[in-house]
Design a protein around this motif. Structure first.
Motif, PDB file in Angstrom:
ATOM      1  N   GLY B 103       0.821  -1.211   0.000  1.00  0.00           N
ATOM      2  CA  GLY B 103       0.000   0.000   0.000  1.00  0.00           C
ATOM      3  C   GLY B 103       0.853   1.259   0.000  1.00  0.00           C
ATOM      4  N   ILE B 104       1.862   1.290   0.880  1.00  0.00           N
ATOM      5  CA  ILE B 104       2.694   2.496   0.949  1.00  0.00           C
ATOM      6  C   ILE B 104       3.483   2.666  -0.342  1.00  0.00           C
ATOM      7  N   LEU B 106       2.640   1.669  -3.308  1.00  0.00           N
ATOM      8  CA  LEU B 106       1.716   2.187  -4.324  1.00  0.00           C
ATOM      9  C   LEU B 106       1.427   3.658  -4.073  1.00  0.00           C
ATOM     10  N   PHE B 107       1.278   3.996  -2.792  1.00  0.00           N
ATOM     11  CA  PHE B 107       0.996   5.386  -2.448  1.00  0.00           C
ATOM     12  C   PHE B 107       2.111   6.284  -2.975  1.00  0.00           C
ATOM     13  N   TYR B 111       0.000   7.206  -6.059  1.00  0.00           N
ATOM     14  CA  TYR B 111      -1.112   7.967  -5.498  1.00  0.00           C
ATOM     15  C   TYR B 111      -0.701   9.325  -4.941  1.00  0.00           C
ATOM     16  N   PRO B 113       0.690  12.977  -4.197  1.00  0.00           N
ATOM     17  CA  PRO B 113       0.972  14.134  -5.040  1.00  0.00           C
ATOM     18  C   PRO B 113       2.467  14.166  -5.359  1.00  0.00           C
ATOM     19  N   LEU B 120       8.790  11.651   0.665  1.00  0.00           N
ATOM     20  CA  LEU B 120       8.295  10.464   1.353  1.00  0.00           C
ATOM     21  C   LEU B 120       9.227   9.286   1.158  1.00  0.00           C
ATOM     22  N   THR B 215      -9.836   2.421 -14.702  1.00  0.00           N
ATOM     23  CA  THR B 215      -9.653   3.318 -13.564  1.00  0.00           C
ATOM     24  C   THR B 215      -8.250   3.103 -13.013  1.00  0.00           C
ATOM     25  N   ARG B 216      -7.850   3.958 -12.082  1.00  0.00           N
ATOM     26  CA  ARG B 216      -6.483   3.853 -11.568  1.00  0.00           C
ATOM     27  C   ARG B 216      -6.246   2.496 -10.905  1.00  0.00           C
ATOM     28  N   TRP B 217      -7.245   2.013 -10.185  1.00  0.00           N
ATOM     29  CA  TRP B 217      -7.099   0.720  -9.523  1.00  0.00           C
ATOM     30  C   TRP B 217      -6.951  -0.391 -10.556  1.00  0.00           C
ATOM     31  N   GLU B 218      -7.730  -0.280 -11.667  1.00  0.00           N
ATOM     32  CA  GLU B 218      -7.622  -1.315 -12.703  1.00  0.00           C
ATOM     33  C   GLU B 218      -6.259  -1.276 -13.385  1.00  0.00           C
TER      34      GLU B 218
END
Lengths: 361, 324
Positions: B103-104, B106-107, B111, B113, B120, B215-218
């Motif tokens: 998750g991080i 991918l963030f 994801y 900005p 980060l 979509t972004r998830w796809e």
């Protein structure tokens, strides 16, 4: 024919399309996530207060669950299930991020705030000689000295070996031997620090009969440091453009002088960074030091004889003592340690940016 | 023309070897490489030697005994508890850390900005450098009290699962807490490696998916995750290697006992590394050999895990693994 087919289309369809455009779904307004977030946090806090939960972590988890569920339901209603999945994925990714940031921020905050309570020049310049466990005062000087000596010796052992190994792999490599070395360097990166400590214990202390000393600890640290130096130096040497080597060799300069005078200076920034990062990594290693250096309250400037102390070991010992004064000292020493490691890291990355090798593009 | 190339290479090599400076330099660098191999071999050989000394004196089965008393007459010690504790705490750590780390990653890669992403990644890099003893100190003093509430909740509502049934009172110095702490500790390294792989996903794949209306998830599911799968696996294995061998954080947080208990929330249990750190000071020479024997088992396990990770990475040449 095809031209006709297009013209045959009755114009009526376009008007219906304007009425009910299939290309534009209903969209939620941009502020929806914020509104849902505020709503779910309010709901979670309300629920937490009502049910009397004490754990703030629990509040956060409940809020996150509300947020994901509410997002899914609302988006499915308005935008359809594909968009809903997308939004849920987005919110899950954000939740992951926040979940991870909270403990890490807390760690930094606690270490700094607790550490600053005790940390002062006196703490940095005095040892624990004659200080009772329950008594405030005392300092970290002996541990700081021990850490610097042990890490220094470890670097003196590991850096040349690591550097030369990387040179071998990149400049002379390609054979069976270099493949084996590459593989085992990778495997060596994963050796648990306590196993490196046990190895030195088994050979140096149990078989050769030496007592605990800073040097024994330094050897274990060197084992942990070598593979890190090799990997980072290797990556840097690979970045040096081949044209530079060829130009130098074409001038009739021997290979070893080409490596020393052309290849290494080009990559020196990255190599320094790698070595410093490796130093930062071994500075925080506690386990081998615990087995081999043993720890003492006194200042022992000689790393080759007698027990020494070191910063991470000092943190562990003071925590194990358990009195308020000792735990406060542990936090202060932790702050010193973390500052030491972070400064090394920042300087190393600064050098990396400042002296990045020019790859020719 | 083709035949002229090998002779040139040969003559250059011969000439290079004839210069004394080159000979010395090649010898030095090859010697360093060999030194590394020798160290690895020596670690394996000496640990095995001392371990055999200890195990041959052991009056019970080394692998299945759940007791640690090498000073006894006759000596009794085994690694059952340690193996159980090490595996369980690492599994808990992996179950928590891997999804969150993905998750991080991918963030940071897809994801966040743009302006936030670089700092980060930098912060995550720095976090990987925080010494483990500091995680331990923080875990023992801050995490343990905080987890009390979560433990009670798990006990109340999930107690029927047996593993979350808290059968004894006491603070949360349990394998479960250790697992959570290990998860926090290995997050940065898994995130780093995974993020590096995600950034290497060909832009064309992602743009093709976007052009098809995904979509972004796809996009992530269709192009990023399949491309990054082996990277994720190897990153997780590297994290697992760390978790298995972690010493100080576990030693500080866990209150050890030589009991195998499926109740994860109960204080007790132990891991290989924690046991070595805890028992070392009171051990005589034979006791130290016994600890070395348990260290050898840990060494072999981490070797297998890391070897598997490297093998998976090695099948994909594009990814260098330098950040590890």
């Amino acid at each position: 024919m095809s031209h006709n087919a297009i013209q045959d289309r009755p114009p009526v369809t376009t008007t219906t399309a304007v009425k009910h455009d299939p290309l534009r779904h209903a969209r939620l307004p941009r502020w929806t996530p914020f509104a849902v977030a505020v709503g779910s946090i309010t709901a979670a806090v309300g629920l937490g207060l009502a049910a009397g939960w004490h754990s703030r972590i629990q509040w956060g988890l409940v809020a996150a669950t509300f947020f994901v569920l509410a997002t899914y339901v609302i988006t499915t209603k308005v935008e359809g299930s594909r968009q809903a999945k997308d939004r849920v994925a987005t919110s899950l990714v954000w939740v992951c991020f926040i979940l991870a940031v909270v403990p890490l921020l807390s760690l930094a905050w606690v270490t700094i705030s607790k550490g600053l309570e005790v940390l002062d020049p006196y703490f940095l310049t005095h040892s624990m000689n004659g200080v009772l466990d329950a008594e405030a005062g005392g300092g970290v000087y002996h541990a700081l000295l021990g850490t610097i000596e042990q890490v220094g010796i470890a670097t003196l052992i590991a850096a040349p070996i690591g550097l030369l190994t990387a040179v071998y792999l990149v400049e002379y490599g390609g054979g069976k031997l270099s493949q084996a070395v590459t593989f085992f360097v990778d495997v060596m990166t994963g050796i648990p620090s306590i196993v490196a400590g046990l190895f030195i214990l088994a050979t140096w202390n149990l078989m050769l009969g030496f007592g605990p000393s800073g040097f024994a600890g330094a050897m274990a640290l060197a084992i942990l440091m070598m593979p890190v130096v090799v990997r980072s130096t290797e990556e840097m040497l690979k970045l040096v453009p081949n044209e530079l080597r060829e130009a130098s060799l074409a001038l009739g300069i021997p290979k070893w002088r080409t490596i020393l005078k052309v290849v290494l200076p080009t990559a020196i920034g990255g190599i320094t960074t790698g070595v410093m990062l490796a130093v930062a990594r071994i500075t925080g290693e506690t386990a081998p030091v615990l087995l081999l250096v043993f720890g003492t309250k006194l200042i022992n400037p000689n790393p080759f004889e007698g027990a020494q102390s070191s910063l991470p070991l000092y943190v562990y010992e003071q925590y194990a003592v358990g009195t308020d004064a000792a735990v406060a000292r542990a936090w202060a020493a932790a702050l010193v340690l973390i500052a030491f490691v972070m400064i090394l890291n920042l300087v190393a990355r600064g050098i990396a940016r400042w002296k990045a090798p020019k790859t020719g593009r | 023309m083709v035949t002229t190339t090998p002779p040139i290479r040969n003559s250059r090599r011969a000439e290079g070897a004839s210069r004394p400076g080159d000979k010395v330099f090649l010898g030095l660098s090859r010697g360093s490489g060999i030194t590394l191999l020798v160290i690895m071999a020596a670690i394996a050989v000496f640990l095995t030697y001392r371990a055999v000394l200890a195990i041959s004196q052991d009056s019970t089965n080394f692998l299945t005994t759940s007791e640690w008393n090498p000073a006894g007459q006759p000596p009794v010690f085994g690694i059952a508890v340690l193996a159980f504790g090490t595996v369980v705490s690492s599994i808990i750590a992996m179950v928590i850390a891997v999804p969150v780390a993905i998750g991080i990653a991918l963030f940071i890669s897809h994801y966040a900005p743009r302006k936030l992403a670089k700092p980060l990644a930098y912060v995550v890099d720095l976090l990987a450098a925080v010494p483990s003893i500091i995680y331990g100190l923080w875990g023992a003093i801050f995490l343990v009290p905080y987890l009390g509430g979560l433990n009670k909740w798990l006990d109340d509502y999930m107690g029927w699962t047996y593993i979350f049934d808290k059968s004894s009172d006491g603070v949360a110095r349990s394998l479960f807490t250790v697992g959570i702490l290990l998860a926090i500790m290995i997050l940065p390294i898994i995130t780093n490696v995974t993020r590096e792989v995600f950034l290497q996903v060909p832009k064309m794949h992602e743009e093709a998916a976007l052009a098809l209306g995904a979509t972004r998830w796809e996009v992530i599911r269709m192009s990023v995750l399949p491309f990054g799968r082996s990277g994720i696996i190897s990153a997780s294995m590297l994290g697992l290697g760390r978790a298995l061998g972690e010493t100080m954080a576990v030693a500080v947080v866990l209150s050890p006992s030589f009991v195998i208990s499926g109740h994860l929330l109960d204080p007790g249990g132990g891991t290989f590394a924690q046991n070595i750190a805890a028992k070392f000071n009171e051990a005589n020479e034979f006791g130290r050999d016994a600890l070395i024997a348990s260290g050898l088992v840990l060494f072999v396990i981490t070797l297998l895990v890391n070897g598997a990770a490297r093998w998976i990475i090695g099948r994909r040449k594009e990814y260098s693994g330098a950040a590890a």
